[in-house]
Design a protein around this motif. Structure first.
Motif, PDB file in Angstrom:
ATOM      1  N   GLN A  84       0.825  -1.207   0.000  1.00 49.40           N
ATOM      2  CA  GLN A  84       0.000   0.000   0.000  1.00 49.40           C
ATOM      3  C   GLN A  84       0.864   1.263   0.000  1.00 49.40           C
ATOM      4  N   ILE A  85       1.907   1.224   0.804  1.00 51.94           N
ATOM      5  CA  ILE A  85       2.789   2.399   0.897  1.00 51.94           C
ATOM      6  C   ILE A  85       3.415   2.729  -0.457  1.00 51.94           C
ATOM      7  N   TYR A  86       3.963   1.717  -1.127  1.00 50.56           N
ATOM      8  CA  TYR A  86       4.620   1.975  -2.420  1.00 50.56           C
ATOM      9  C   TYR A  86       3.618   2.502  -3.442  1.00 50.56           C
ATOM     10  N   HIS A 119       8.234   1.851  -7.919  1.00 49.20           N
ATOM     11  CA  HIS A 119       7.621   0.914  -8.854  1.00 49.20           C
ATOM     12  C   HIS A 119       8.239  -0.467  -8.725  1.00 49.20           C
ATOM     13  N   ARG A 120       9.572  -0.519  -8.716  1.00 51.03           N
ATOM     14  CA  ARG A 120      10.233  -1.825  -8.698  1.00 51.03           C
ATOM     15  C   ARG A 120      10.067  -2.505  -7.343  1.00 51.03           C
ATOM     16  N   CYS A 121      10.190  -1.745  -6.285  1.00 52.03           N
ATOM     17  CA  CYS A 121       9.974  -2.351  -4.962  1.00 52.03           C
ATOM     18  C   CYS A 121       8.528  -2.824  -4.839  1.00 52.03           C
ATOM     19  N   GLY A 122       7.595  -2.055  -5.377  1.00 47.16           N
ATOM     20  CA  GLY A 122       6.192  -2.491  -5.368  1.00 47.16           C
ATOM     21  C   GLY A 122       6.026  -3.832  -6.081  1.00 47.16           C
ATOM     22  N   GLN A 123       6.705  -3.990  -7.198  1.00 41.97           N
ATOM     23  CA  GLN A 123       6.640  -5.265  -7.930  1.00 41.97           C
ATOM     24  C   GLN A 123       7.205  -6.418  -7.110  1.00 41.97           C
ATOM     25  N   ILE A 124       8.360  -6.156  -6.473  1.00 43.33           N
ATOM     26  CA  ILE A 124       8.989  -7.228  -5.678  1.00 43.33           C
ATOM     27  C   ILE A 124       8.093  -7.600  -4.503  1.00 43.33           C
ATOM     28  N   VAL A 125       7.505  -6.594  -3.868  1.00 47.42           N
ATOM     29  CA  VAL A 125       6.596  -6.862  -2.755  1.00 47.42           C
ATOM     30  C   VAL A 125       5.418  -7.713  -3.239  1.00 47.42           C
ATOM     31  N   ASP A 126       4.876  -7.384  -4.394  1.00 44.33           N
ATOM     32  CA  ASP A 126       3.781  -8.204  -4.950  1.00 44.33           C
ATOM     33  C   ASP A 126       4.221  -9.658  -5.140  1.00 44.33           C
TER      34      ASP A 126
END
Lengths: 405, 405
Positions: free
Chosen positions: B13-15, B388-395
Motif C-alpha cells: 500500500q505504501i509503495y 515501482h520496482r519495490c512495489g513489484q517485488i513486494v507483490d
C-alpha cells in the motif's frame, strides 16, 4: 569596532607565524618533488603524498608564491629553489600540442588532461613575472609576456575559447576571465613594470577588465556581482546565470580595491570594490552557522549546484584580505567587524595547528568534509597569499598609525 | 529480522501511494510542457518551474518511466501521453550534428550543450523500448535499436569515445559504461524480446558486461567494486582510481541480481550481485549519521571529491531496491534489516510529504542542502523507479508467501 594598534601589532606576529612557521614549511617539507621537480599537492593531513599527479595551475601558483616571498620578505634560498623547481617543471613538461599548457600531468610530466580554458596560462604568467624579478632571469620576463598574450588571445579576444554552452543559442561571458585579467596585469606590472602586452599596457588591461565588470557583471539594482551574463550584460535567467559565487566576487572586489590603492585612492575604483564587497558579503555570509556559502542564487531560488551550502577554505581567505583592505581604505567599523568574524570562523574551522596548513572543505555547520590538505585545486596559494597580503596591509597600517601619533 | 506478511501487505500500500499519489502526479502536474512538449525538470519544492532548460537524459528517462507504468500497472492515457510528449521532444530536438544526442537544450529545443559521452542515447534506448511496447509504434522499436547501437559504438567498442584522461599516459575504463549496458539490454529485452543489436542478443550483451565487471572492476581481495580501472583491471592508485561510488556500485549489484532472478536463480550472478552489495554497503553506510556516503576511498584515504560525505537521494533509492531484491533471493535477515534502515533514513531525510516527490541533496547529517525537486540530473526516474520496482517485488513476495501457506 576598530583595529587598534595593539591588535595590529598582535596580527603582525600572528600572520608572520602562520605564514612562515605553519604554512610555507608544510609545502617545502611535503610538496617539493626532489626527484622530478615541481610541487606535489595531493597531500593528506600530515603531508603524506596520496596522489603524485601534478596540476599545472598549482605549479604556476607555487612559482608566484615562493617568488613573491623572495621579492617582499627576504631572499631565501629554499624559497627561490622551490620557485625554480616549479617553473622548471612547467618549462619541461607543461606544454601540450600548439604550446597550450596542460591542466594535469603525471609526477614525471606525462600528459593527463588538457582543458579548454587558459587558466594554467594565467597562473604561469603571474608566476613567471614574480620569478623574473626574484631570479633576475631575463628569459622569465619573456616567458611571462608569452603566457599573458596566450591568456588574452584565449580568454579575452572575441575569437578565443568557446564557452561550454552553445554560443548561438545562448551567448554568454564569464566573470572569471575578466577578474583574472586584473590580477595577472597587476602582478606583471608589480614585477616588470607597466609593460605592454598584446598592444596595451598592464594598467590599460586592468582598466578594460574593470570597465567590463562594472558595465556587464555588477548589478547595483540587484545587489550582486554576477558570474555569467549575456554579451550585453543582461541576466541569463537560468540556473547558471543566476548562480552567484560570493567568494569569487569578494576576491574580485579586493583586486579592484588594490588597484584603487595603487592608483593613490581612485574614487571610482574604491566605490566599485566596496560596493561589490558589501553586497556579496550580505549575500554570502551564513547568519545561522557562520562562514561564506559557496554559491547562492540571484533571486534566492534553490541552487542547482548542490555544494552551495558547503564552506570552502578559499572564499574565507579572499574575504579576510578584502575586509582588511576595505578597513585600510575606509576605517569603517563594519569592515573591522567582518574581518575579525571571518578570521575567527576560518581559523576555528579550517586551520590545523597540529600539522600546519588548512583543511579545504567543510559542511555547512563547519565540520570538515574531507581531511586532505591539497589536491589538484588546493596548493600553496590561497592560504599563504592571504597571510602574506594581510601581513603587508597590517605593516602598512602600523606605519600609518605610527605617523599619525 | 524478516519482512512479515503483514509488513509486506503494508509496504504494498505504501509503495502504491508513494508512487501514484505523491510522485507521478508531481511530474504530471508540474513537469509536462504543454506548449513545447517534453518534461521540464528544473522545479522548486512546490513544483514551480525555476529553469526551463531540458536535459536529454531526463527526457529519455521520463519516456521509460511513464511507458513502464503503462506496461506494468495499467494503460493510463495521461501516462502514455507524457511518454509520447517526451519521445516526441527527443525526436524533434534531441539530435545534434551526426545524429548524436545533446545533453541539454532550451525549452523550445535549441541546442545548449553536447557532451562527449553517450548517456543520452542510453536513456533514449531504454525509453524508446518501453514506449514501443506501450504504444505499439513500430518505429519506436527501430529507434530503440538505433540508440542502443550508437551506445555500443560510442561506449563499448574500442574506438568509441576517448576518456578525459590521456589514454596513452594512463589508459582506463569506467564502470558506468558496462553497468548501463546491462540495464539497457535488460529493458530492451523486456520490451522487445531478446533481439540482436550490433550482432549480439541482449542477453549476450548482459553476459559480456557482467563478465567485464566481474573480471576487471570487482575486487574481492579489496572488498570493493571500482569505478575506474586500467584496461587489464589493475588498480589505478590515484584519486580517480581509488574513488568508490557506493550508490553506483549498489545499483550495479541489483542489475546483476535482477539478471540472476530472470535467469531462474543463476548462482554465479546471484553470488556476484550479493557480494557487491555486501561490500559496498559496508563501505558506504555512515555509521555515525546514517545514510550512504556519495564517495569513499579504496584505501580509506581522504577523497578529492569534496561532496564525498554528502548524501544524495538516488543511492538510497538504489539501495532500497537492492536490499529488497537480495531479501527476496536469500531471505537473509541482514537484507531485511538494511532495507528497513535505508527506507526509514531516506523517508525521514529526503521525502517531502507536503508537496510530493523528494529533495535530492543532503548534508552528511541529513539536513537538506538545496531545496529543489529537480534539475538537469533529477527528474521522474530514481524515486519513482524505486517505488515501482519495490512495489513489484513486494507483490511477488506476497504471492510467494501466499503459495507457501
Amino acid at each position: 569596532m576598530k583595529l587598534t594598534r595593539e591588535r595590529l601589532a598582535g596580527l603582525r606576529q600572528i600572520y608572520r607565524d602562520e605564514l612562515l612557521e605553519r604554512t610555507i614549511p608544510f609545502w617545502l617539507r611535503h610538496g617539493i618533488d626532489c626527484e622530478h621537480g615541481g610541487m606535489l599537492t595531493g597531500l593528506a593531513r600530515d603531508g603524506t603524498v596520496i596522489d603524485t599527479d601534478k596540476a599545472l595551475w598549482l605549479q604556476g601558483r607555487a612559482v608566484w608564491m615562493f617568488s613573491t616571498l623572495c621579492n617582499t620578505i627576504r631572499r631565501d634560498d629554499a624559497w627561490l629553489e622551490a620557485a625554480r623547481s616549479c617553473i622548471g617543471f612547467i618549462r619541461a613538461h607543461g606544454r601540450g600540442p600548439g604550446g597550450k599548457l596542460y591542466f594535469q600531468v603525471t609526477r614525471e610530466g606525462a600528459p593527463l588532461r588538457m582543458r579548454r580554458y587558459f587558466f594554467s596560462e594565467c597562473f604561469a604568467a603571474m608566476g613567471a613575472a614574480a620569478y623574473a624579478k626574484a631570479s633576475g632571469e631575463h628569459c622569465a620576463a619573456e616567458e611571462t609576456l608569452g603566457y599573458f598574450s596566450r591568456y588574452i588571445e584565449g580568454m579575452i579576444m572575441p575569437d578565443g575559447v568557446a564557452p561550454k554552452v552553445d554560443a548561438e543559442t545562448r551567448p554568454s561571458q564569464g566573470l572569471a576571465a575578466q577578474m583574472m585579467l586584473i590580477v595577472i596585469a597587476q602582478e606583471v606590472r608589480a614585477a616588470l613594470g607597466d609593460v605592454a602586452v598584446a598592444g596595451e599596457t598592464c594598467s590599460s588591461w586592468v582598466d578594460r577588465a574593470v570597465e567590463t565588470i562594472a558595465r556587464d557583471f555588477y548589478k547595483p539594482e540587484h545587489g550582486a556581482l554576477l558570474e555569467t551574463v549575456a554579451p550585453d550584460g543582461s541576466v541569463i535567467d537560468h540556473f547558471d546565470g543566476r548562480t552567484l559565487n560570493p567568494g569569487h566576487a569578494i576576491e574580485c572586489a579586493w583586486f579592484i580595491l588594490r588597484e584603487a590603492k595603487e592608483r593613490g585612492g581612485d574614487t571610482r575604483l574604491r566605490q566599485l570594490g566596496l560596493a561589490i564587497l558589501d553586497c556579496m558579503w550580505a549575500r554570502g555570509w551564513d547568519a545561522e552557522h557562520g562562514g561564506l556559502f559557496s554559491f547562492t542564487d540571484l533571486r534566492e531560488l534553490p541552487v542547482q549546484e548542490y555544494t552551495a551550502e558547503m564552506k570552502f577554505w578559499w572564499p574565507h581567505n579572499e574575504a579576510e584580505i578584502a575586509t582588511l583592505l576595505a578597513w585600510q581604505l575606509t576605517r569603517e567599523p563594519k569592515y573591522a567587524e567582518w574581518f575579525e568574524r571571518v578570521r575567527a570562523w576560518s581559523r576555528r574551522v579550517f586551520a590545523d595547528p597540529e600539522f600546519g596548513e588548512w583543511f579545504g572543505y567543510a559542511h555547512r555547520d563547519g565540520a570538515i568534509a574531507t581531511r586532505l590538505k591539497g589536491n589538484m585545486w588546493k596548493g600553496p596559494f590561497h592560504v599563504p597569499r592571504m597571510m602574506h597580503r594581510c601581513g603587508q596591509i597590517v605593516d602598512e597600517l602600523l606605519s600609518e598609525t605610527a605617523k599619525t601619533q
